[in-house]
Design a protein around this motif. Sequence first.
Motif, short mmCIF file in Angstrom:
data_model
loop_
_atom_site.label_atom_id
_atom_site.label_comp_id
_atom_site.label_asym_id
_atom_site.label_seq_id
_atom_site.Cartn_x
_atom_site.Cartn_y
_atom_site.Cartn_z
N TYR A 1 103.55 69.99 85.20
CA TYR A 1 103.97 68.83 85.97
C TYR A 1 104.77 67.90 85.07
O TYR A 1 104.68 67.95 83.83
N GLY A 2 105.56 67.04 85.71
CA GLY A 2 106.37 66.07 84.98
C GLY A 2 105.62 64.78 84.76
O GLY A 2 104.39 64.70 84.95
N PRO A 3 106.32 63.74 84.36
CA PRO A 3 105.68 62.44 84.11
C PRO A 3 105.03 61.90 85.39
O PRO A 3 105.45 62.22 86.51
N PRO A 4 104.00 61.07 85.27
CA PRO A 4 103.38 60.46 86.45
C PRO A 4 104.39 59.66 87.26
O PRO A 4 105.31 59.05 86.70
N PHE B 1 103.73 57.02 88.98
CA PHE B 1 103.41 55.60 89.01
C PHE B 1 102.84 55.17 87.66
O PHE B 1 102.11 55.92 87.01
N TYR B 2 103.18 53.96 87.29
CA TYR B 2 102.67 53.39 86.04
C TYR B 2 101.20 53.02 86.18
O TYR B 2 100.39 53.28 85.29
N LEU B 3 100.84 52.42 87.32
CA LEU B 3 99.47 51.97 87.56
C LEU B 3 99.05 52.41 88.96
O LEU B 3 99.60 51.95 89.96
N ASP B 4 98.09 53.32 89.01
CA ASP B 4 97.69 53.90 90.30
C ASP B 4 96.23 54.36 90.22
O ASP B 4 95.93 55.41 89.66
N LYS C 1 100.13 56.31 84.86
CA LYS C 1 100.54 56.67 83.50
C LYS C 1 99.64 56.04 82.45
O LYS C 1 99.29 56.67 81.45
N VAL C 2 99.26 54.77 82.64
CA VAL C 2 98.48 54.07 81.63
C VAL C 2 96.99 54.26 81.89
O VAL C 2 96.58 54.51 83.03
N LEU D 1 89.81 55.69 81.83
CA LEU D 1 90.21 56.96 82.41
C LEU D 1 91.68 57.20 82.10
O LEU D 1 92.54 56.39 82.45
N GLU D 2 91.96 58.32 81.45
CA GLU D 2 93.35 58.70 81.21
C GLU D 2 93.93 59.30 82.49
O GLU D 2 93.23 59.48 83.49
N PHE D 3 95.21 59.61 82.47
CA PHE D 3 95.89 60.19 83.62
C PHE D 3 95.14 61.42 84.13
O PHE D 3 94.82 62.33 83.36
N LEU D 4 94.81 61.43 85.42
CA LEU D 4 94.13 62.49 86.16
C LEU D 4 92.62 62.58 85.88
O LEU D 4 91.93 63.37 86.52
N GLU D 5 92.10 61.79 84.96
CA GLU D 5 90.65 61.80 84.74
C GLU D 5 89.94 61.08 85.88
O GLU D 5 90.48 60.15 86.49
N LYS D 6 88.70 61.50 86.14
CA LYS D 6 87.94 60.89 87.23
C LYS D 6 86.51 60.62 86.78
O LYS D 6 86.05 61.14 85.75
N GLU D 7 85.80 59.83 87.59
CA GLU D 7 84.43 59.45 87.23
C GLU D 7 83.63 59.15 88.50
O GLU D 7 84.14 58.54 89.44
#
Length: 305
Positions: free
Chosen positions: A113-116, A118-121, A155-156, A181-187
């Motif tokens: 995949y490419g860059p996210p 959205f910056y904040l999502d 992204k952040v 949580l980094e990009f795509l991490e969940k909790e």
Amino acid sequence: MLRARISGHGHNGPRNCCEWDSKTHTYFINEWDHFRWNVWTDCGFNAIYPQGGTWPFDRAGWCPGTKVDEHDFELTPFVHPGDSVSIDYGIEMYKDNGEKDGEYRMSHQLFTYGPPNFYLDAAIEDIIAPSSKDSYSRINPICSNPVVVIRNMGKVPLKTVTIRYGLKDEPGFVFEWHGKLEFLEKEEVVLPAPDWRDHEKSLIFEVQLLDPNMERDERPKNNFLSSTVLPPEVLPNKFILYIEPNNLGRERDNEYMLTDDCGSVVYRREEFASDTLFRDEIELLPGCYEFRLTDKVEDGMNRHW
């Protein structure tokens, strides 16, 4: 990202490989073992229950009637655009004891995949409790803490988010989540328990995410989710609990606990005997309680067939 779906089958060797044998599996990136995991699944909370046979027993990567476990591994820190990368896979060494006749059925997928976008999502991905989903039937209905899943799609790193939740058309509650949580991490997030009293019918539970990192979310579309609240069983303050194990000798590993909404044990039985009817008189104050029957060796106390 690498995704693995692996299930063990067969009853070979002294450890009944590979359905009943927990083995370590490894992804090697450029010959380094960066990702290790055991292919093993706790089937005690299998949502497809009750069944005949050995369905409560833990297995290698699957449980009867459910999908095979998925394991995701983020490759991004170990690769660079334009470079080549070597990816290899290995299984804990088999022994010369008949195990080789067992088998693993597997699927390995590589996602790029490419860059996210959205910056904040921040995203609310799932509501585990309260829920009417079949997949969560073993832990629902509830009268205690809601459990939700949040994911960072931006992204952040996601470090803070406000979670507003409650029953539809009623005053809600607010919880301030803090973490990273980094990009795509969940909790999974356990929320403070609202007041569930006086609700004796199915209602709608709503969750909304607000102000991630104390800023505006660039994609509010995935900030809201709702679920159906199933009413829990309401019992009189005095009742009798009957438990009768079969004559199999497995009941020695069982016990039950009845806990209140603070986690304090109010009733407990630590010993059972085969082919014996146990009659426990229970008296409780009004409130929310959880009954949990546990098994140290996870083989049940009744016949499998």
